[in-house]
Design a protein around this motif. Structure first.
Motif, PDB file in Angstrom:
ATOM      1  N   VAL A 354       0.752  -1.230   0.068  1.00  0.00           N
ATOM      2  CA  VAL A 354      -0.166   0.047  -0.154  1.00  0.00           C
ATOM      3  C   VAL A 354       0.741   1.356  -0.039  1.00  0.00           C
ATOM      4  CG1 VAL A 354      -1.834   1.470   1.247  1.00  0.00           C
ATOM      5  CG2 VAL A 354      -1.984  -1.321   1.180  1.00  0.00           C
ATOM      6  N   CYS A 355       1.863   1.568   0.965  1.00  0.00           N
ATOM      7  CA  CYS A 355       2.631   2.531   1.040  1.00  0.00           C
ATOM      8  C   CYS A 355       3.671   2.683  -0.345  1.00  0.00           C
ATOM      9  CB  CYS A 355       3.384   2.595   2.219  1.00  0.00           C
ATOM     10  SG  CYS A 355       2.583   2.652   3.789  1.00  0.00           S
ATOM     11  N   SER A 356       4.031   1.667  -0.646  1.00  0.00           N
ATOM     12  CA  SER A 356       4.860   1.354  -1.932  1.00  0.00           C
ATOM     13  C   SER A 356       4.036   2.002  -3.080  1.00  0.00           C
ATOM     14  CB  SER A 356       5.318   0.135  -2.251  1.00  0.00           C
ATOM     15  OG  SER A 356       6.346   0.221  -3.225  1.00  0.00           O
ATOM     16  N   TYR A 357       3.024   1.674  -3.163  1.00  0.00           N
ATOM     17  CA  TYR A 357       2.027   2.179  -4.188  1.00  0.00           C
ATOM     18  C   TYR A 357       1.791   3.621  -4.301  1.00  0.00           C
ATOM     19  CZ  TYR A 357       0.833  -2.469  -5.778  1.00  0.00           C
ATOM     20  OH  TYR A 357       0.606  -3.796  -6.139  1.00  0.00           O
ATOM     21  N   LEU A 358       1.568   4.003  -2.948  1.00  0.00           N
ATOM     22  CA  LEU A 358       1.461   5.531  -2.684  1.00  0.00           C
ATOM     23  C   LEU A 358       2.662   6.283  -3.010  1.00  0.00           C
ATOM     24  CD1 LEU A 358      -0.733   5.330   0.618  1.00  0.00           C
ATOM     25  CD2 LEU A 358      -1.751   6.393  -1.382  1.00  0.00           C
ATOM     26  N   ALA A 359       3.642   5.942  -2.617  1.00  0.00           N
ATOM     27  CA  ALA A 359       4.860   6.493  -2.874  1.00  0.00           C
ATOM     28  C   ALA A 359       4.959   6.558  -4.458  1.00  0.00           C
ATOM     29  CB  ALA A 359       6.145   5.610  -2.353  1.00  0.00           C
ATOM     30  N   CYS A 360       4.914   5.837  -5.125  1.00  0.00           N
ATOM     31  CA  CYS A 360       5.110   5.730  -6.737  1.00  0.00           C
ATOM     32  C   CYS A 360       4.169   6.654  -7.304  1.00  0.00           C
ATOM     33  CB  CYS A 360       5.050   4.411  -7.175  1.00  0.00           C
ATOM     34  SG  CYS A 360       6.313   3.099  -6.631  1.00  0.00           S
ATOM     35  N   HIS A 370       6.032  13.739  -0.163  1.00  0.00           N
ATOM     36  CA  HIS A 370       4.814  12.784   0.378  1.00  0.00           C
ATOM     37  C   HIS A 370       5.451  11.431  -0.297  1.00  0.00           C
ATOM     38  CE1 HIS A 370       1.943  15.354   1.642  1.00  0.00           C
ATOM     39  NE2 HIS A 370       1.735  16.008   0.422  1.00  0.00           N
ATOM     40  N   ALA A 371       6.071  11.201  -1.360  1.00  0.00           N
ATOM     41  CA  ALA A 371       6.533   9.865  -2.129  1.00  0.00           C
ATOM     42  C   ALA A 371       7.591   9.429  -0.911  1.00  0.00           C
ATOM     43  CB  ALA A 371       7.396  10.128  -3.476  1.00  0.00           C
ATOM     44  N   GLU A 372       8.669  10.183  -0.318  1.00  0.00           N
ATOM     45  CA  GLU A 372       9.688   9.802   0.504  1.00  0.00           C
ATOM     46  C   GLU A 372       8.989   9.427   1.855  1.00  0.00           C
ATOM     47  OE1 GLU A 372      13.254   9.017   1.970  1.00  0.00           O
ATOM     48  OE2 GLU A 372      12.841   9.756  -0.104  1.00  0.00           O
ATOM     49  N   HIS A 373       8.019   9.987   2.195  1.00  0.00           N
ATOM     50  CA  HIS A 373       7.381   9.657   3.276  1.00  0.00           C
ATOM     51  C   HIS A 373       6.953   8.471   3.512  1.00  0.00           C
ATOM     52  CE1 HIS A 373       4.562   9.338   6.934  1.00  0.00           C
ATOM     53  NE2 HIS A 373       3.507   9.148   6.100  1.00  0.00           N
ATOM     54  N   TYR A 374       6.173   7.838   2.262  1.00  0.00           N
ATOM     55  CA  TYR A 374       5.456   6.549   2.053  1.00  0.00           C
ATOM     56  C   TYR A 374       6.593   5.634   1.738  1.00  0.00           C
ATOM     57  CZ  TYR A 374       0.751   8.234   2.631  1.00  0.00           C
ATOM     58  OH  TYR A 374      -0.225   8.768   3.310  1.00  0.00           O
ATOM     59  N   PHE A 375       7.554   5.764   1.207  1.00  0.00           N
ATOM     60  CA  PHE A 375       8.788   4.916   0.715  1.00  0.00           C
ATOM     61  C   PHE A 375       9.492   4.473   2.027  1.00  0.00           C
ATOM     62  CE2 PHE A 375       9.471   6.049  -3.780  1.00  0.00           C
ATOM     63  CZ  PHE A 375       9.184   4.794  -4.349  1.00  0.00           C
ATOM     64  N   GLN A 376       9.816   5.552   3.129  1.00  0.00           N
ATOM     65  CA  GLN A 376      10.085   5.270   4.277  1.00  0.00           C
ATOM     66  C   GLN A 376       9.280   4.487   5.303  1.00  0.00           C
ATOM     67  OE1 GLN A 376      13.493   5.560   4.808  1.00  0.00           O
ATOM     68  NE2 GLN A 376      13.479   6.329   2.757  1.00  0.00           N
ATOM     69  N   LEU A 391      10.781  -3.276  -3.154  1.00  0.00           N
ATOM     70  CA  LEU A 391      10.715  -1.799  -2.686  1.00  0.00           C
ATOM     71  C   LEU A 391      12.163  -1.200  -3.046  1.00  0.00           C
ATOM     72  CD1 LEU A 391       9.620   0.336  -1.050  1.00  0.00           C
ATOM     73  CD2 LEU A 391      10.467  -0.987   1.032  1.00  0.00           C
ATOM     74  N   HIS A 392      13.228  -2.065  -3.008  1.00  0.00           N
ATOM     75  CA  HIS A 392      14.579  -1.561  -3.282  1.00  0.00           C
ATOM     76  C   HIS A 392      14.415  -1.054  -4.718  1.00  0.00           C
ATOM     77  CE1 HIS A 392      16.982  -1.910   0.429  1.00  0.00           C
ATOM     78  NE2 HIS A 392      16.491  -2.979   0.743  1.00  0.00           N
ATOM     79  N   LEU A 393      13.898  -1.921  -5.695  1.00  0.00           N
ATOM     80  CA  LEU A 393      13.891  -1.567  -6.974  1.00  0.00           C
ATOM     81  C   LEU A 393      13.155  -0.284  -6.941  1.00  0.00           C
ATOM     82  CD1 LEU A 393      14.163  -1.846 -10.032  1.00  0.00           C
ATOM     83  CD2 LEU A 393      12.128  -3.583  -9.946  1.00  0.00           C
ATOM     84  N   ARG A 394      12.021  -0.125  -6.712  1.00  0.00           N
ATOM     85  CA  ARG A 394      11.174   0.846  -6.791  1.00  0.00           C
ATOM     86  C   ARG A 394      11.562   2.317  -6.253  1.00  0.00           C
ATOM     87  NH1 ARG A 394       5.460  -1.513  -4.650  1.00  0.00           N
ATOM     88  NH2 ARG A 394       4.860  -2.845  -6.668  1.00  0.00           N
ATOM     89  N   TYR A 395      12.356   2.187  -5.123  1.00  0.00           N
ATOM     90  CA  TYR A 395      12.927   3.143  -4.365  1.00  0.00           C
ATOM     91  C   TYR A 395      14.111   3.534  -5.205  1.00  0.00           C
ATOM     92  CZ  TYR A 395      14.720   6.460  -0.746  1.00  0.00           C
ATOM     93  OH  TYR A 395      14.895   7.566  -0.242  1.00  0.00           O
ATOM     94  N   GLY A 396      15.063   2.672  -5.664  1.00  0.00           N
ATOM     95  CA  GLY A 396      16.133   3.120  -6.449  1.00  0.00           C
ATOM     96  C   GLY A 396      15.744   3.963  -7.708  1.00  0.00           C
ATOM     97  N   ASN A 397      14.860   3.286  -8.320  1.00  0.00           N
ATOM     98  CA  ASN A 397      14.294   3.991  -9.649  1.00  0.00           C
ATOM     99  C   ASN A 397      13.843   5.555  -9.166  1.00  0.00           C
ATOM    100  OD1 ASN A 397      14.445   2.220 -11.423  1.00  0.00           O
ATOM    101  ND2 ASN A 397      12.708   1.018 -11.163  1.00  0.00           N
ATOM    102  N   PHE A 398      13.184   5.745  -8.189  1.00  0.00           N
ATOM    103  CA  PHE A 398      12.761   7.089  -7.652  1.00  0.00           C
ATOM    104  C   PHE A 398      14.083   7.902  -7.363  1.00  0.00           C
ATOM    105  CE2 PHE A 398      12.022   9.606  -3.646  1.00  0.00           C
ATOM    106  CZ  PHE A 398      11.108  10.605  -4.551  1.00  0.00           C
ATOM    107  N   GLN A 399      14.954   7.358  -6.748  1.00  0.00           N
ATOM    108  CA  GLN A 399      16.232   8.224  -6.681  1.00  0.00           C
ATOM    109  C   GLN A 399      17.030   8.609  -8.050  1.00  0.00           C
ATOM    110  OE1 GLN A 399      17.364   9.692  -3.934  1.00  0.00           O
ATOM    111  NE2 GLN A 399      15.572   8.940  -2.452  1.00  0.00           N
ATOM    112  N   LEU A 400      16.764   7.477  -8.809  1.00  0.00           N
ATOM    113  CA  LEU A 400      17.648   7.607 -10.029  1.00  0.00           C
ATOM    114  C   LEU A 400      17.013   8.707 -11.032  1.00  0.00           C
ATOM    115  CD1 LEU A 400      20.130   6.720 -11.868  1.00  0.00           C
ATOM    116  CD2 LEU A 400      18.575   4.955 -12.808  1.00  0.00           C
TER     117      LEU A 400
END
Length: 489
Positions: A354-360, A370-376, A391-400
């Motif tokens: 749920v939180c990962s979807y919201l972050a994306c 808001h994205a950072e909040h839900y990723f964490q 989650l690491h893949l999604r967050y890595g993509n977000f950072q990249l």
């Protein structure tokens, strides 16, 4: 004088011991009776060591059977859950609700249909230490069952039926036993439409859960015995769609929606069918209607949020994303997905990602805080190895892609690759690391980070294949690719 006092003391001690023995004997006899009752406390419904909150979510958020007389089952289940938590008074209130419902809806069968509820009463009072009240309910059960072989349980299709519905509410490991309960009830009353409906639903659930079944015949039988069983029609339509027999399925769904336009289980089943057919707008429309009847149901919000998220993905993959009208529709779809998934998160319901979807989704809307909040928030959860890789893949993509932080992206791709699980996400992260390394080397042949990355990858899996053509073009692009934060990379 002293001798007399000792005699009196000994006599008092003997009396106390006798009373203790009698009390212990009475309690043992009561416990033996309790174990013979057919009720939720003897069906072992909750798995040991599993979260009661998750179990309650499963019961409360189930959209099936919420519109009909099977709500008695839900009240009994909630009483069982409350007692498992130690909330005996709350459990008694739930049982009172169940008993009132039985008296109102089944006055001619009230005694037989109350046996399960009375058994639950007995167990709750026993846990409260009110053994006399517990015995009173045990005696009520015994008076109804006195003509049966066992004084505290009777062979009754109604009791098998109640156990079957209770197990259907409790998840996959109970479905096989639920099917047996309905089959047993049908042996006594083969033309009972409610029993046939239960067997059909259990067979359908098993076909999609544990082992291949053939729910077609039970579903047709349920509809034959009760042509107004609209939910069975929807389940049959879903099965026919899977068998590429859409014509009859479409007719059945239209018939069900016309016959029960406000029934939650029918609306949800029909939405699932239209989703599988690719008609997302129709599916969303049906779920929205279901939510009007159950606005606080976390399961409905979860399914609606996922549908809206799928629509966002489709729009991102489509053409004309940069046109003004399409941008507005995209933002609207993102807003809808966020709204429903936030309702799930606020309810603390146990649904994955749920939180990962919201972050994306927030990342797509350029709301990076808001994205950072839900990723964490997602990282703070106890995740399975597979979920943590995603989650690491999604967050890595977000950072990249969004935050333009290659170092943080590299860190999370490495953390995801280190997880001892072979998966498509792991391969994607390995490929991303390789592409990053090759681009860095194309700019500086002595780049130490790139050389370490390649050495790391080689150590993991040997020589890697060459990167795809033009990797620099893909990684340097400033546009938000669909793969940038969403899981379906």
């Amino acid at each position: 004088m002293i001798f007399g006092q000792l005699m009196i003391f000994n006599l008092i001690s003997e009396v106390i011991q006798d009373k203790v023995s009698v009390c212990e004997s009475t309690r043992t006899a009561l416990e033996n009776c309790l174990r013979q009752l057919k009720c939720h406390f003897t069906w072992n419904l909750a798995e040991p060591g599993k979260s009661l909150d998750d179990f309650e979510d499963k019961v409360c958020n189930a959209t099936e059977f919420q519109d009909n007389e099977f709500r008695t089952t839900v009240f009994n289940l909630l009483a069982y859950i409350e007692q498992q938590r130690g909330h005996s008074e709350a459990a008694l209130e739930r049982l009172r609700q169940a008993e009132e419902l039985i008296q109102r809806e089944h006055p001619d069968q009230a005694e037989t249909r109350s046996l399960v509820t009375w058994g639950n009463y007995a167990w709750v009072y026993y846990h409260l230490g009110r053994h006399a009240d517990a015995q009173m309910y045990v005696d009520k059960v015994r008076r109804v069952c006195e003509k049966s072989r066992s004084p505290y349980r009777m062979e009754s299709p109604a009791l098998d039926f109640e156990e079957g519905w209770a197990r259907l509410q409790c998840g996959g490991r109970h479905h096989e036993r639920a099917k047996v309960c309905f089959e047993k009830a049908l042996e006594k009353e083969p033309k009972n439409p409610e029993f046939a409906s239960g067997l059909a639903i259990a067979s359908y659930r098993l076909d999609t859960w544990l082992q291949p079944q053939n729910p077609i015949d039970p579903l047709r039988r349920a509809i034959q015995l009760n042509p107004n069983n609209q939910y069975a029609k929807v389940l049959l339509a879903l099965k026919l769609l899977k068998m590429n027999e859409e014509g009859e399925g479409d007719r059945l769904v239209e018939e069900a929606l016309k016959g029960a336009p406000c029934s939650t289980d029918v609306l949800c089943g029909a939405a699932k069918l239209y989703q599988r057919k690719g008609a997302l707008d129709k599916a969303i429309e049906l779920l929205r209607k279901a939510l009007e009847g159950m606005p606080n149901n976390a399961s409905l919000h979860w399914h609606m949020g996922c549908l809206c998220r799928t629509k966002v993905l489709e729009m991102l993959q489509g053409t004309g994303k940069n046109e003004s009208g399409n941008r507005e529709k995209l933002q609207e779809a993102i807003g809808q997905a966020v709204h429903h998934l936030k309702r799930v998160d606020e309810a603390n319901a146990d649904f994955p990602c749920v939180c990962s979807y919201l972050a994306c989704l927030y990342a797509q809307a350029s709301q990076y805080d808001h994205a950072e909040h839900y990723f964490q928030k997602e990282f703070s959860k106890a995740l399975s190895p597979g979920a943590r890789q995603v989650l690491h893949l999604r967050y890595g993509n977000f950072q990249l892609y969004q935050m333009k932080s290659e170092d943080k992206a590299i860190h999370h791709f490495i953390q995801g690759v280190k997880i001892d699980l072979e998966s498509k996400e792991k391969e994607k992260m390995k490929n991303k690391l390789q592409k990053i390394a090759l681009i860095r080397l194309s700019k500086n042949e002595a780049d130490s980070i790139a050389l370490h990355l390649l050495a790391f990858l080689q150590e993991l899996s040997g020589d890697m294949r060459p990167a795809e053509e033009n990797p620099e073009r893909r990684l340097d692009s400033g546009s938000f690719l669909c793969s940038a934060s969403f899981a379906k990379e």
